[in-house]
Scaffold this motif. Structure first.
Motif, PDB file in Angstrom:
ATOM      1  N   ASN A 280     -38.907   0.339  27.071  1.00 12.37           N
ATOM      2  CA  ASN A 280     -37.641   0.505  26.241  1.00 12.37           C
ATOM      3  C   ASN A 280     -37.804   2.099  25.294  1.00 12.37           C
ATOM      4  N   GLU A 281     -38.500   2.459  26.174  1.00  7.20           N
ATOM      5  CA  GLU A 281     -39.268   3.897  26.423  1.00  7.20           C
ATOM      6  C   GLU A 281     -37.990   5.070  26.767  1.00  7.20           C
ATOM      7  N   SER A 282     -37.427   5.868  25.749  1.00  7.44           N
ATOM      8  CA  SER A 282     -36.650   7.110  26.462  1.00  7.44           C
ATOM      9  C   SER A 282     -36.719   8.034  27.958  1.00  7.44           C
ATOM     10  N   LEU A 283     -36.572   8.305  28.627  1.00 10.44           N
ATOM     11  CA  LEU A 283     -36.268   8.840  29.945  1.00 10.44           C
ATOM     12  C   LEU A 283     -37.261   9.593  29.607  1.00 10.44           C
ATOM     13  N   TYR A 284     -37.740  11.242  28.372  1.00 16.17           N
ATOM     14  CA  TYR A 284     -38.483  11.918  27.963  1.00 16.17           C
ATOM     15  C   TYR A 284     -39.488  11.682  27.889  1.00 16.17           C
TER      16      TYR A 284
ATOM     17  N   LEU B 181     -41.899  10.424  30.473  1.00 20.86           N
ATOM     18  CA  LEU B 181     -42.315  11.153  31.124  1.00 20.86           C
ATOM     19  C   LEU B 181     -43.513  12.114  30.237  1.00 20.86           C
ATOM     20  N   ARG B 182     -43.089  11.882  28.752  1.00 22.13           N
ATOM     21  CA  ARG B 182     -44.330  12.603  27.421  1.00 22.13           C
ATOM     22  C   ARG B 182     -45.478  11.270  28.072  1.00 22.13           C
ATOM     23  N   ALA B 183     -45.207  10.650  28.224  1.00 21.83           N
ATOM     24  CA  ALA B 183     -46.767   8.978  28.142  1.00 21.83           C
ATOM     25  C   ALA B 183     -47.507  10.229  29.111  1.00 21.83           C
ATOM     26  N   PHE B 184     -47.177  10.636  30.593  1.00 23.38           N
ATOM     27  CA  PHE B 184     -48.115  10.856  31.507  1.00 23.38           C
ATOM     28  C   PHE B 184     -48.844  11.829  31.167  1.00 23.38           C
ATOM     29  N   ASP B 185     -48.890  12.871  30.251  1.00 24.95           N
ATOM     30  CA  ASP B 185     -49.542  14.088  30.067  1.00 24.95           C
ATOM     31  C   ASP B 185     -48.427  14.700  28.867  1.00 24.95           C
TER      32      ASP B 185
ATOM     33  N   GLN C 148     -31.079  11.859  28.653  1.00 29.65           N
ATOM     34  CA  GLN C 148     -32.246  11.904  28.192  1.00 29.65           C
ATOM     35  C   GLN C 148     -32.963  10.873  27.807  1.00 29.65           C
ATOM     36  N   GLU C 149     -31.886  10.379  26.600  1.00 30.84           N
ATOM     37  CA  GLU C 149     -32.137   9.250  25.917  1.00 30.84           C
ATOM     38  C   GLU C 149     -31.984   7.847  25.915  1.00 30.84           C
ATOM     39  N   LYS C 150     -31.673   7.814  27.431  1.00 31.90           N
ATOM     40  CA  LYS C 150     -31.402   6.336  27.831  1.00 31.90           C
ATOM     41  C   LYS C 150     -32.937   5.970  27.765  1.00 31.90           C
ATOM     42  N   SER C 151     -32.862   4.197  28.305  1.00 32.78           N
ATOM     43  CA  SER C 151     -34.022   3.442  27.929  1.00 32.78           C
ATOM     44  C   SER C 151     -34.390   3.215  29.819  1.00 32.78           C
ATOM     45  N   VAL C 152     -35.787   4.117  29.865  1.00 33.39           N
ATOM     46  CA  VAL C 152     -36.137   3.469  31.079  1.00 33.39           C
ATOM     47  C   VAL C 152     -35.694   2.632  31.861  1.00 33.39           C
ATOM     48  N   GLY C 153     -35.867   1.182  31.510  1.00 31.26           N
ATOM     49  CA  GLY C 153     -35.237   0.034  31.755  1.00 31.26           C
ATOM     50  C   GLY C 153     -34.365  -0.580  32.458  1.00 31.26           C
TER      51      GLY C 153
END
Length: 538
Positions: A400-404, A407-411, A433-438
């Motif tokens: 349920n994370e947003s796209l932003y 991506l932020r979680a990796f670095d 950019q605020e859509k959920s990745v799922g």
């Protein structure tokens, strides 16, 4: 032959296209192109009468057969491979199965049974006057890489890619008058794509095909249907010829739009400055009328957006890149690799090719260290920072994370603007950019994975079929990015335009009972094809 009359498709929040009128003629092969989300698949489903348009009609001349490539790979699990192809002609399939049942179970001395058998024979002759269906099906299956000893195996024994090949054979077998194919080259290896091209070039009816494979469109299509500006425009010629014509039209429209926008700004400025001035009132009124006549709506903005892909490196690549030493791997009794040895040097950009199921993805997983080989060693150089693009992104991109946020979680050290810029480069802007990745589609997941690789700034890219679900504009941008990239590349792909754009070394994996055989060619894909043109390589 096949005609769309005033066809429109509207949803509550979006109109895909309006008042499309087109007649699709016999003997013409149409490539249906357009940006992702423009409505290509929807229009094809309307043509096939799978879904109803919001308004308008589809007309197919009486008595003509319509063939459609099924997208449900699991619809025929309990049919044999031969029967799954045969059922493409449902009338012939039903006749054959009823005849088989009557001969096996009915009383052949019964007059009614014999009358029914005679009726069935007449239908059989109508559908297959040369009694050649079994031979035709066997040849199609063999051409697609299915040896004769598995033709009676059940569909459920096949992998997803091989199931798709059977669905393709199913659509082609009846030789329909109008054939509609949505992404037929997806999941096909280079050899199968070449076979399909030759088969479609012999199609005598009407063909409408959606594809993101530029080489395929150039080889097959006589006409291009461009779905853009919420309408459909027809061009004579293949994709490259369309590209030249459409680019010229786009430049002319841009010049006209800029001219009108400038004129609009000048008129509005005059009206604002002199509208209240009595001596200039008449002129201001005249300018207002001119302004109202400016038809900016007719100069709509294209739905096409080109992504901007740039791969940068955080550190330079050293002299030692990758050594693959004595890699062996098997699935049960089936040997995939047997003492495989390869050395990858700096500045090499490798296209990894071969038929489906030969072990390309297995090798990628071993190199990415997400899978351990049965034996052997993978040695990456000390300077290598590897970025991996898996074939299946659905297991990585979820939640349920947003796209932003994803991506932020990796670095965590990444600059906020850098993340948003990377998303914007891959056409995720503003609220997207605020859509959920799922909730992302397959193509969107591939685009966010490319955003991740751009942010990582790795100096070696390991890509397993990155073009799946990408549109033509994105594939071209990816090819240019890999060509300009200062790092090393291993890329699995069946897209010849992509391979031709970046590769300076071709490694083909060929099946062998004792483990894969490798053709290691140092040179471009074009040079590779010229070298092996007389051998059975794709």
């Amino acid at each position: 032959m096949l005609q769309a009359i005033n066809v429109s498709m509207r949803y509550a929040s979006k109109t895909l296209f309006e008042d499309i009128n087109i007649k699709l003629d016999k003997g013409k092969r149409y490539g249906l192109i357009g940006a992702n989300g423009a409505g290509k698949s929807t229009f094809l489903k309307i043509l096939s009468r799978e879904i109803e348009p919001s308004s308008g009609d589809i007309i197919l001349d009486s008595g003509l057969k319509l063939g459609v490539l099924s997208q449900n790979q699991y619809a025929y699990e309990n049919l044999s491979l031969k029967d799954a192809v045969l059922i493409g002609n449902k009338r012939l399939y039903d006749v054959i199965k009823e005849k088989e049942d009557l001969y096996a179970n009915a009383d052949l001395n019964d007059e009614k049974v014999n009358e029914r058998l005679s009726e069935l024979e007449m239908i059989y002759v109508e559908e297959d006057p040369m009694y050649e269906c079994e031979v035709v099906i066997e040849k199609i299956l063999q051409d697609l890489g299915f040896p004769s000893h598995i033709h009676n195996d059940l569909m459920k024994t096949l992998t997803g890619g091989d199931k798709f090949k059977i669905l393709l054979a199913q659509a082609l077998f009846p030789k329909p008058d109008a054939l509609l194919l949505d992404e037929p080259t997806n999941n096909l290896d280079l050899h199968s794509i070449s076979w399909l091209e030759e088969n479609l070039k012999r199609h005598e009816g009407t063909l409408v095909v959606i594809s993101h494979d530029r080489h395929f469109l150039n080889a097959v299509c006589t006409h291009i249907l461009d779905l853009d500006f919420k309408t459909l425009r027809e061009f004579s010629g293949n994709y490259d010829e369309w590209y030249i014509a459409s680019t010229l039209i786009a430049k002319q429209q841009e010049m006209e739009r800029n001219k009108k926008l400038k004129e609009k700004a000048e008129l509005e400025d005059f009206i604002r400055r002199f509208g209240a001035n009595a001596s200039k009132a008449k002129q201001a009124t005249s300018r207002q009328k001119q302004l109202e006549k400016l038809n900016l709506e007719s100069l709509k903005v294209s739905s096409r957006r080109d992504p901007s892909i740039t791969f940068k490196t955080r550190r330079n690549i050293g002299n030692e890149v990758l050594n693959i030493e004595n890699i062996s791997h098997a699935y049960g009794e089936r040997k995939i690799f047997n003492n495989l040895n390869l050395t990858i040097l700096p500045n090499e950009k490798i296209a990894l090719i071969g038929v489906n199921g030969v072990g390309k993805s297995t090798l990628c997983k071993i190199l990415a260290e997400v899978m351990q080989p049965n034996s052997g060693v993978v040695k990456w150089g000390a300077t290598i920072e590897m970025g991996y693009f898996p074939q299946d992104t659905s297991e990585i991109i979820k939640g349920n994370e947003s796209l932003y946020e994803w991506l932020r979680a990796f670095d965590k050290s990444l600059d906020s603007n850098e993340i948003r810029t990377s998303l914007g480069r891959m056409l995720f802007s503003g609220e997207e950019q605020e859509k959920s990745v799922g909730s992302l589609s397959g193509g969107e997941k591939h685009r966010i994975m490319l955003s991740k690789l751009m942010l990582a700034k790795s100096n070696f890219l390991l890509l397993d079929e990155p073009t799946n679900h990408l549109d033509l504009e994105a594939i071209i941008a990816l090819g240019e990015a890999l060509y300009s990239y200062q790092g090393g590349v291993i890329c699995v792909s069946h897209d010849r335009e992509l391979i031709g754009a970046f590769a300076n070394r071709i490694i083909e994996i060929q099946e062998d009972k004792e483990g894969a055989r490798i053709i290691d060619f140092h040179g471009s894909y074009e040079e590779y094809l010229l070298t092996y043109k007389n051998e059975q390589h794709p």
